[in-house]
Design a protein around this motif. Sequence first.
Motif, PDB file in Angstrom:
ATOM      1  N   ASN A 165       3.578 -13.130-136.764  1.00  0.00           N
ATOM      2  CA  ASN A 165       3.562 -11.734-137.200  1.00  0.00           C
ATOM      3  C   ASN A 165       3.062 -11.690-138.644  1.00  0.00           C
ATOM      4  O   ASN A 165       3.781 -12.033-139.569  1.00  0.00           O
ATOM      5  N   ILE A 166       1.820 -11.280-138.817  1.00  0.00           N
ATOM      6  CA  ILE A 166       1.212 -11.192-140.145  1.00  0.00           C
ATOM      7  C   ILE A 166       1.047  -9.718-140.503  1.00  0.00           C
ATOM      8  O   ILE A 166       0.432  -8.968-139.744  1.00  0.00           O
ATOM      9  N   PRO A 167       1.570  -9.272-141.645  1.00  0.00           N
ATOM     10  CA  PRO A 167       1.426  -7.858-142.021  1.00  0.00           C
ATOM     11  C   PRO A 167      -0.039  -7.447-142.120  1.00  0.00           C
ATOM     12  O   PRO A 167      -0.885  -8.205-142.601  1.00  0.00           O
ATOM     13  N   ASP A 168      -0.333  -6.238-141.647  1.00  0.00           N
ATOM     14  CA  ASP A 168      -1.692  -5.701-141.736  1.00  0.00           C
ATOM     15  C   ASP A 168      -1.908  -5.090-143.122  1.00  0.00           C
ATOM     16  O   ASP A 168      -1.121  -4.268-143.585  1.00  0.00           O
ATOM     17  N   LEU A 169      -2.986  -5.499-143.774  1.00  0.00           N
ATOM     18  CA  LEU A 169      -3.335  -4.974-145.090  1.00  0.00           C
ATOM     19  C   LEU A 169      -4.790  -4.538-145.092  1.00  0.00           C
ATOM     20  O   LEU A 169      -5.617  -5.116-144.364  1.00  0.00           O
ATOM     21  N   PRO A 170      -5.149  -3.525-145.868  1.00  0.00           N
ATOM     22  CA  PRO A 170      -6.564  -3.145-145.976  1.00  0.00           C
ATOM     23  C   PRO A 170      -7.404  -4.322-146.443  1.00  0.00           C
ATOM     24  O   PRO A 170      -6.903  -5.201-147.166  1.00  0.00           O
ATOM     25  N   ASP A 356       4.765  -4.062-155.374  1.00  0.00           N
ATOM     26  CA  ASP A 356       5.061  -2.650-155.639  1.00  0.00           C
ATOM     27  C   ASP A 356       6.140  -2.538-156.712  1.00  0.00           C
ATOM     28  O   ASP A 356       7.168  -3.224-156.652  1.00  0.00           O
ATOM     29  N   GLY A 357       5.873  -1.684-157.697  1.00  0.00           N
ATOM     30  CA  GLY A 357       6.831  -1.499-158.781  1.00  0.00           C
ATOM     31  C   GLY A 357       6.564  -2.376-159.983  1.00  0.00           C
ATOM     32  O   GLY A 357       7.235  -2.234-161.016  1.00  0.00           O
ATOM     33  N   GLU A 358       5.633  -3.310-159.857  1.00  0.00           N
ATOM     34  CA  GLU A 358       5.281  -4.183-160.975  1.00  0.00           C
ATOM     35  C   GLU A 358       3.799  -4.021-161.301  1.00  0.00           C
ATOM     36  O   GLU A 358       2.968  -3.876-160.411  1.00  0.00           O
ATOM     37  N   THR A 359       3.474  -4.041-162.579  1.00  0.00           N
ATOM     38  CA  THR A 359       2.082  -3.855-163.008  1.00  0.00           C
ATOM     39  C   THR A 359       1.347  -5.175-163.204  1.00  0.00           C
ATOM     40  O   THR A 359       0.140  -5.266-163.000  1.00  0.00           O
ATOM     41  N   LYS A 360       2.099  -6.209-163.572  1.00  0.00           N
ATOM     42  CA  LYS A 360       1.495  -7.511-163.817  1.00  0.00           C
ATOM     43  C   LYS A 360       1.434  -8.321-162.525  1.00  0.00           C
ATOM     44  O   LYS A 360       2.429  -8.425-161.803  1.00  0.00           O
ATOM     45  N   PRO A 361       0.284  -8.897-162.209  1.00  0.00           N
ATOM     46  CA  PRO A 361       0.184  -9.693-160.975  1.00  0.00           C
ATOM     47  C   PRO A 361       1.120 -10.905-161.011  1.00  0.00           C
ATOM     48  O   PRO A 361       1.365 -11.483-162.069  1.00  0.00           O
ATOM     49  N   LEU A 362       1.627 -11.264-159.841  1.00  0.00           N
ATOM     50  CA  LEU A 362       2.400 -12.494-159.682  1.00  0.00           C
ATOM     51  C   LEU A 362       1.408 -13.613-159.389  1.00  0.00           C
ATOM     52  O   LEU A 362       0.832 -13.689-158.298  1.00  0.00           O
ATOM     53  N   GLU A 363       1.170 -14.463-160.382  1.00  0.00           N
ATOM     54  CA  GLU A 363       0.210 -15.545-160.220  1.00  0.00           C
ATOM     55  C   GLU A 363       0.804 -16.638-159.328  1.00  0.00           C
ATOM     56  O   GLU A 363       1.929 -17.078-159.531  1.00  0.00           O
ATOM     57  N   THR A 364       0.031 -17.044-158.359  1.00  0.00           N
ATOM     58  CA  THR A 364       0.521 -18.039-157.398  1.00  0.00           C
ATOM     59  C   THR A 364      -0.637 -18.846-156.838  1.00  0.00           C
ATOM     60  O   THR A 364      -1.807 -18.421-156.912  1.00  0.00           O
ATOM     61  N   ASP A 365      -0.333 -20.008-156.315  1.00  0.00           N
ATOM     62  CA  ASP A 365      -1.363 -20.864-155.716  1.00  0.00           C
ATOM     63  C   ASP A 365      -1.369 -20.774-154.191  1.00  0.00           C
ATOM     64  O   ASP A 365      -2.413 -20.901-153.557  1.00  0.00           O
ATOM     65  N   ILE A 366      -0.177 -20.579-153.623  1.00  0.00           N
ATOM     66  CA  ILE A 366      -0.029 -20.563-152.166  1.00  0.00           C
ATOM     67  C   ILE A 366       0.861 -19.397-151.766  1.00  0.00           C
ATOM     68  O   ILE A 366       1.909 -19.164-152.386  1.00  0.00           O
ATOM     69  N   VAL A 367       0.463 -18.675-150.733  1.00  0.00           N
ATOM     70  CA  VAL A 367       1.291 -17.622-150.142  1.00  0.00           C
ATOM     71  C   VAL A 367       1.587 -18.009-148.698  1.00  0.00           C
ATOM     72  O   VAL A 367       0.672 -18.287-147.916  1.00  0.00           O
ATOM     73  N   ILE A 368       2.878 -18.059-148.372  1.00  0.00           N
ATOM     74  CA  ILE A 368       3.290 -18.421-147.012  1.00  0.00           C
ATOM     75  C   ILE A 368       4.057 -17.260-146.396  1.00  0.00           C
ATOM     76  O   ILE A 368       5.062 -16.792-146.968  1.00  0.00           O
ATOM     77  N   PHE A 369       3.585 -16.781-145.268  1.00  0.00           N
ATOM     78  CA  PHE A 369       4.279 -15.708-144.547  1.00  0.00           C
ATOM     79  C   PHE A 369       5.389 -16.303-143.685  1.00  0.00           C
ATOM     80  O   PHE A 369       5.140 -17.111-142.793  1.00  0.00           O
ATOM     81  N   ALA A 370       6.618 -15.908-143.985  1.00  0.00           N
ATOM     82  CA  ALA A 370       7.761 -16.243-143.132  1.00  0.00           C
ATOM     83  C   ALA A 370       8.253 -14.939-142.530  1.00  0.00           C
ATOM     84  O   ALA A 370       9.405 -14.522-142.717  1.00  0.00           O
ATOM     85  N   THR A 371       7.360 -14.302-141.817  1.00  0.00           N
ATOM     86  CA  THR A 371       7.574 -12.936-141.329  1.00  0.00           C
ATOM     87  C   THR A 371       7.789 -12.867-139.820  1.00  0.00           C
ATOM     88  O   THR A 371       7.615 -11.815-139.202  1.00  0.00           O
ATOM     89  N   GLY A 372       8.162 -13.991-139.238  1.00  0.00           N
ATOM     90  CA  GLY A 372       8.519 -13.974-137.827  1.00  0.00           C
ATOM     91  C   GLY A 372       7.331 -14.028-136.893  1.00  0.00           C
ATOM     92  O   GLY A 372       6.200 -14.369-137.279  1.00  0.00           O
ATOM     93  N   LYS A 374       5.486 -12.293-133.040  1.00  0.00           N
ATOM     94  CA  LYS A 374       5.343 -11.159-132.126  1.00  0.00           C
ATOM     95  C   LYS A 374       5.707 -11.630-130.718  1.00  0.00           C
ATOM     96  O   LYS A 374       4.850 -11.877-129.877  1.00  0.00           O
ATOM     97  N   GLY A 375       7.011 -11.760-130.496  1.00  0.00           N
ATOM     98  CA  GLY A 375       7.471 -12.302-129.226  1.00  0.00           C
ATOM     99  C   GLY A 375       7.115 -11.465-128.032  1.00  0.00           C
ATOM    100  O   GLY A 375       6.769 -11.984-126.958  1.00  0.00           O
ATOM    101  N   ASP A 376       7.178 -10.130-128.191  1.00  0.00           N
ATOM    102  CA  ASP A 376       6.855  -9.264-127.054  1.00  0.00           C
ATOM    103  C   ASP A 376       5.370  -9.326-126.716  1.00  0.00           C
ATOM    104  O   ASP A 376       4.985  -9.326-125.540  1.00  0.00           O
ATOM    105  N   GLN A 377       4.509  -9.425-127.739  1.00  0.00           N
ATOM    106  CA  GLN A 377       3.076  -9.529-127.491  1.00  0.00           C
ATOM    107  C   GLN A 377       2.730 -10.851-126.815  1.00  0.00           C
ATOM    108  O   GLN A 377       1.869 -10.914-125.940  1.00  0.00           O
ATOM    109  N   LYS A 378       3.407 -11.923-127.241  1.00  0.00           N
ATOM    110  CA  LYS A 378       3.172 -13.227-126.607  1.00  0.00           C
ATOM    111  C   LYS A 378       3.529 -13.174-125.129  1.00  0.00           C
ATOM    112  O   LYS A 378       2.798 -13.716-124.275  1.00  0.00           O
TER     113      LYS A 378
END
Length: 521
Positions: A165-170, A356-372, A374-378
């Motif tokens: 489950n990956i969040p949809d972003l523009p 959201d709510g912060e003006t300064k970017p959070l600098e990072t090297d790696i982003v990992i989605f632990a967002t579960g 889509k069991g029903d779609q599978k």
Amino acid sequence: MENRVAIVGAGVSGLLACKYALEKGFRPIVFEADETVGGCWAHTLDSTKLQNIKDAYRFSDFPWPCSVKDVFPSHSQVMEYLQSYALHFGLSSYIKFNSKVLSIDYVGESYEEIESWHLWGGTGKPFGSNGKWHIRVQDAKSCTIEVYQAEFVILCIGQFSGLPNIPDLPPDQGPDVFHGKVLHVMDYTALNSSSAQEFVKNKRVTIIGSHKSAMDLAAVCANINGPKYPCTVIQRTAHWFLPNDSISGYGLGLLYFNRLAGFLDHKPGETFLLRTLATLLSPLRLGISKLVECYLKWRLPLKKYGLLPKYRFYENVYAIQIAMTPENFVNRLEEGSIVIKNSTGFKFCREGLIIDGETKPLETDIVIFATGFKGDQKLKNIFASPVFQKYIMGSPTSTLPLYRQIIHPRIPQLAIIGYSESLSNLTTSEIRCQWLTQFLGGRMELPSITEMEKDIKIWDEYIKKYNGKYFRRSSIGAAYIWYNDQLCRDMGRKTRRKKGIFAELFAPYAAQDYVALTDEM
């Protein structure tokens, strides 16, 4: 002609389905995409521990070995336990490893004919119709595809693997604008131990998510990098976590796994007397929840680190959202190796993330989605037929339409085990497999399609009321014992499984209470 039974998946539910099918004289074939048994346990972090105490997560006729002393067994201990179960009951010879099921297709009956049926499968019998399932299976090593046939299919594919489950972003706010690496926790756990450690070593890691896999992964990164490269966790909703100790594990069982606890909650299809009793006892339910919350706020620095949920603890129990904190998690928070940020949204930028709510970017090297996942779609995608895909998904505002969380009234010769969650998934899956094989063996009958659909609606209303936004996961939560009672009654078995009224009311129910249901007279 032999009635062939095919099982998809060799996780906990698949192993149980195979074992009980064998006991009824069938010779099932089990398709497993991986090289080993274990299901989602084969794809978790090495540091992950069992969320139930081991007494609440065991097979009814196969206890944990004496060598396992931990209250919450480790990942390796769980895997060894599942592998030992398969070996003990001779299940491995029926499993085709490295065999990924691409799709299943029901052939032999028209959809018009199926729609006209009054009884499931036309006759109410497990093998009563003229149809059969065609199962497309791909060999994971050679990539060749072979089609198998079976008169009955048992899907044991769960909901916590396979389709992330990956969040949809523009497009201008998604991963493409980020100059670092983006992946799902599923991809990280696919790495071997040394590669996984090297991947995050001396890296600024940001994890998107708020539940067990997110916190486990944060603890792993913190243990590798320490406060020099803190791991940031961005969560939308805080969940109740329990300390990883025996008090929490056994206490949860005494408060929510016994029959007395069931009297405090409303249940689907309950009688007037039980409904009245649950209403009168609702203040006690709230009081117990507040007591647990006070204990957790005293035991863990939830408010200090932004981990205090905005809802009651019992709501967490109903939706099966409870989890244990990883080892030394609080220490890692206090030393600054883990940083929690609460936010309703985020977007990617070149340097990392803008929260959201912060003006300064959070600098990072790696982003990992632990967002579960889509069991029903599978589950939907495994059906070749668009009609059956529509059947299994139901309405987007309803739970999956399964009778007893096992049988779809309009899909013949098929059962689903292990999708719906409970307070003890292994125990519930075992009872479901005993229920199913009683049906397959002709020892039990299903009601009419109309009656099944009425019952599904009752459970749908209950699950949506008590699970909130998590209703699609079809968790039976507080109705755990009530649900088990229904399966026992269907099989003609007694529902009071304890010896003595005191034990019946106060002792937690576990797998041992449901041993050999198929053998009882």
